[in-house]
Design an enzyme around this catalytic site. Structure first.
Site, PDB file in Angstrom:
ATOM      1  N   ARG A  84      -4.267  70.765  63.266  1.00  0.00           N
ATOM      2  CA  ARG A  84      -4.261  70.105  64.581  1.00  0.00           C
ATOM      3  C   ARG A  84      -5.668  70.155  65.186  1.00  0.00           C
ATOM      4  O   ARG A  84      -6.138  69.182  65.770  1.00  0.00           O
ATOM      5  CB  ARG A  84      -3.254  70.790  65.514  1.00  0.00           C
ATOM      6  CG  ARG A  84      -3.302  70.231  66.936  1.00  0.00           C
ATOM      7  CD  ARG A  84      -2.268  70.859  67.860  1.00  0.00           C
ATOM      8  NE  ARG A  84      -2.389  70.303  69.213  1.00  0.00           N
ATOM      9  CZ  ARG A  84      -1.602  70.610  70.221  1.00  0.00           C
ATOM     10  NH1 ARG A  84      -0.607  71.471  70.064  1.00  0.00           N
ATOM     11  NH2 ARG A  84      -1.773  70.065  71.418  1.00  0.00           N
TER      12      ARG A  84
ATOM     13  N   CYS B 245      12.127  63.353  72.100  1.00  0.00           N
ATOM     14  CA  CYS B 245      10.919  63.954  72.670  1.00  0.00           C
ATOM     15  C   CYS B 245      11.286  64.574  74.010  1.00  0.00           C
ATOM     16  O   CYS B 245      12.134  64.057  74.721  1.00  0.00           O
ATOM     17  CB  CYS B 245       9.872  62.859  72.877  1.00  0.00           C
ATOM     18  SG  CYS B 245       8.454  63.369  73.878  1.00  0.00           S
ATOM     19  N   ASP B 246      10.625  65.671  74.325  1.00  0.00           N
ATOM     20  CA  ASP B 246      10.941  66.362  75.583  1.00  0.00           C
ATOM     21  C   ASP B 246      10.098  65.897  76.769  1.00  0.00           C
ATOM     22  O   ASP B 246      10.315  66.322  77.883  1.00  0.00           O
ATOM     23  CB  ASP B 246      10.728  67.864  75.395  1.00  0.00           C
ATOM     24  CG  ASP B 246       9.280  68.197  75.066  1.00  0.00           C
ATOM     25  OD1 ASP B 246       8.501  67.270  74.756  1.00  0.00           O
ATOM     26  OD2 ASP B 246       8.925  69.372  75.128  1.00  0.00           O
TER      27      ASP B 246
ATOM     28  N   HIS C 150       5.785  58.698  73.680  1.00  0.00           N
ATOM     29  CA  HIS C 150       4.500  59.048  74.312  1.00  0.00           C
ATOM     30  C   HIS C 150       3.778  57.794  74.803  1.00  0.00           C
ATOM     31  O   HIS C 150       2.543  57.742  74.802  1.00  0.00           O
ATOM     32  CB  HIS C 150       3.600  59.850  73.355  1.00  0.00           C
ATOM     33  CG  HIS C 150       4.093  61.242  73.112  1.00  0.00           C
ATOM     34  ND1 HIS C 150       3.393  62.176  72.383  1.00  0.00           N
ATOM     35  CD2 HIS C 150       5.224  61.881  73.519  1.00  0.00           C
ATOM     36  CE1 HIS C 150       4.062  63.313  72.339  1.00  0.00           C
ATOM     37  NE2 HIS C 150       5.191  63.166  73.015  1.00  0.00           N
TER      38      HIS C 150
ATOM     39  N   TYR D 202       1.396  60.792  78.696  1.00  0.00           N
ATOM     40  CA  TYR D 202       0.535  60.477  77.552  1.00  0.00           C
ATOM     41  C   TYR D 202      -0.246  59.183  77.719  1.00  0.00           C
ATOM     42  O   TYR D 202      -1.207  58.952  76.989  1.00  0.00           O
ATOM     43  CB  TYR D 202       1.343  60.460  76.250  1.00  0.00           C
ATOM     44  CG  TYR D 202       1.592  61.859  75.736  1.00  0.00           C
ATOM     45  CD1 TYR D 202       0.640  62.508  74.954  1.00  0.00           C
ATOM     46  CD2 TYR D 202       2.746  62.552  76.067  1.00  0.00           C
ATOM     47  CE1 TYR D 202       0.845  63.799  74.514  1.00  0.00           C
ATOM     48  CE2 TYR D 202       2.963  63.848  75.630  1.00  0.00           C
ATOM     49  CZ  TYR D 202       2.003  64.469  74.846  1.00  0.00           C
ATOM     50  OH  TYR D 202       2.200  65.751  74.424  1.00  0.00           O
TER      51      TYR D 202
ATOM     52  N   ARG E   7      -7.295  71.396  72.532  1.00  0.00           N
ATOM     53  CA  ARG E   7      -5.947  71.880  72.869  1.00  0.00           C
ATOM     54  C   ARG E   7      -5.403  72.838  71.788  1.00  0.00           C
ATOM     55  O   ARG E   7      -4.774  73.832  72.100  1.00  0.00           O
ATOM     56  CB  ARG E   7      -5.026  70.678  73.051  1.00  0.00           C
ATOM     57  CG  ARG E   7      -3.636  71.031  73.509  1.00  0.00           C
ATOM     58  CD  ARG E   7      -3.613  71.646  74.901  1.00  0.00           C
ATOM     59  NE  ARG E   7      -2.313  72.256  75.158  1.00  0.00           N
ATOM     60  CZ  ARG E   7      -2.110  73.282  75.978  1.00  0.00           C
ATOM     61  NH1 ARG E   7      -3.110  73.817  76.649  1.00  0.00           N
ATOM     62  NH2 ARG E   7      -0.892  73.771  76.150  1.00  0.00           N
TER      63      ARG E   7
END
Ligand code: G6P
Ligand code: MN
Length: 442
Positions: free
Chosen positions: A94, A171-172, A201, A264, A284
């Site tokens: 990531r 997705c949350d 998103h 997003y 991040r």
């Protein structure tokens, strides 16, 4: 109510303990018989598992069996539900996904832009393989996917398993945003009936009503524009980066008050600002490694040491509770309405049928049924189409091993646009991901 056997795939996640605590909160709505953890990283999983076992003994003794394993057969046999939350390449990759685009002055983000493309390319193969293996044991089980980038994973799974009606991507983020709306109004998220459309998103709330039919949309907008909005759910409340993101929601609403934006969209609407705020040595991923990851595993170690959760603030969260309530609605044919990701098939009238869209759906034991959204306005439609083109090209490229399609994908993506940059970033991403993507090196 038939009790459920649940398998968590990718149980070494930093989110696992919160999801398990959420299962405790939701034990009436989603009663469990057995929980199985599966991960390829045995050490990481073991910390979560040992802490969870202790928590279940104290708070959820009704669970008859709890197992953690790296053996797929053990993990996949006899489960009714699969929660998929893998991270292909881990937080280390990531970090590279975020750094490579940033080194070209483009947005470097987990799921958006070129970073999301790199992550998507890794996730597609792992997810297809896992779903195939799960299906070799359990034909009828529900597979609920949280694995990111959910938009690209959803597109790939829909192509690979077009007739499988028991895979659902969720997705949350919309839920986490609604928790903040609820906080502004002093009510509960479960009181809301949301109207929303978009890609994962990449979407907008068009209306928020309560179950009594009262339209709360204008009140929510007015409060945000007057007092701002904060991240309040447990996982994100104490996180400076998430608070900055919620602050940007206010900016987005001020700049275009017609709909309430998903957080997003900040990456696509303000790419220059997002890049300028970044520190390439502390993206991040690094913040999560030094923050959430450290904290969660330190808590697991303390729980294991004490053999009790006493004195520990193990809290449920919307990330877990939303997924669990979605599962309950499917399992018990409840017909509740949740925002999930499904093939469009006319839900958004002026968008192609084979787009994977995030929209309100009624969830029964037959699966999700999308509500009709109708015709969406030109601006959002054009935004969606360009992003959809990007997503579809990434999946095409994965199947065909086509570098050109990756370059075309990034040319469409609002965070890149320029062909020379797209070419340079694609080269670097492919090099970095050689081991995951042999199809591009034939
Ligand atoms: C939200 C999104 C997820 C994403 C996560 C990243 O929950 O819905 O898709 O993975 O944020 O959060 P993090 O704290 O790891 O940056
Ligand atoms: Mn998400």
């Amino acid at each position: 109510m038939k009790k459920i056997n649940l398998t968590v795939v990718g149980a070494g996640s930093t989110y696992t303990l919160g999801i398990m605590r959420s299962l405790v909160t939701e034990k009436e709505s989603f009663p469990l018989k057995r929980v199985v953890f599966y991960d390829i990283d045995a050490a990481r999983q073991e910390l979560n598992a040992k802490a969870t076992e202790i928590m279940f003994k104290e708070l959820y003794p009704e669970i008859e069996e709890f197992i953690y394993t790296t053996d797929k057969k053990v993990a996949f046999e006899n489960s009714d539900f699969f929660f998929m939350q893998i991270r292909s390449g881990g937080l280390k990759m990531r970090e590279r996904d975020e750094q490579i685009p940033l080194s070209h002055q483009c947005v470097g983000q987990e799921t958006c832009g070129a970073g999301g493309m790199a992550y998507g390319l890794r996730s597609i193969g792992d997810m297809i393989e896992l779903v195939r293996e799960i299906r070799s044991y359990q034909k009828e089980a529900w597979i609920l996917n949280y694995t990111n980038p959910a938009a690209i994973v959803a597109e790939a799974l829909n192509r690979e398993f077009p007739d499988d009606k028991r895979i659902l991507n969720i997705c949350d983020m919309p839920a986490a945003i609604m928790v903040s709306y609820a906080n502004l109004l002093g009510c509960e998220i479960w009181d809301f009936v949301p109207e929303y459309f978009g890609l994962n998103h990449y979407g907008w709330f068009t209306k928020i009503k309560n179950k009594q039919g009262e339209d709360l949309t204008q009140r929510i907008k007015d409060i945000i524009l007057k007092d701002g909005i904060k991240a309040v759910d447990a996982v994100i409340a104490n996180d400076a980066s998430w608070q900055a993101t919620f602050k940007n929601m206010e900016t987005m609403l001020r700049d275009n008050p017609e709909f309430l934006p998903n957080t997003y969209l900040q990456y696509y609407l303000y790419p220059e600002k997002m890049v300028s705020k970044e520190d390439i040595n502390n993206t991040r991923a690094r913040q999560v490694i030094n923050g959430r990851e450290k904290n969660v595993f330190a808590m697991c170690r303390r729980i294991i040491e004490k053999n009790s959760i006493a004195g520990e603030d193990v809290h449920d969260d919307i990330h877990g509770r939303y997924m669990i309530r979605v599962a309950a609605s499917l399992a018990y044919n409840k017909g509740d309405i949740y925002l999930v990701i499904v093939p469009n098939n006319g839900a958004i009238r002026n968008l192609q049928d084979d787009a994977m869209v995030e929209v309100p759906c009624m969830l029964t034991s037959d699966g999700p049924k999308a509500f009709a959204i109708g015709t969406i306005p030109t601006f959002q439609k054009a935004m969606i189409e360009i992003q959809l083109g990007y997503e579809k090209l990434v999946v095409d490229a994965w199947y065909e091993g086509s570098k050109q399609k990756l370059i075309n994908a990034l040319t469409l993506n609002r965070t890149v646009v320029n062909v020379p940059k797209a070419k340079a970033i694609v080269e670097e991403i492919l090099n970095e991901n050689k081991d995951y993507l042999p199809q591009f090196f034939k």
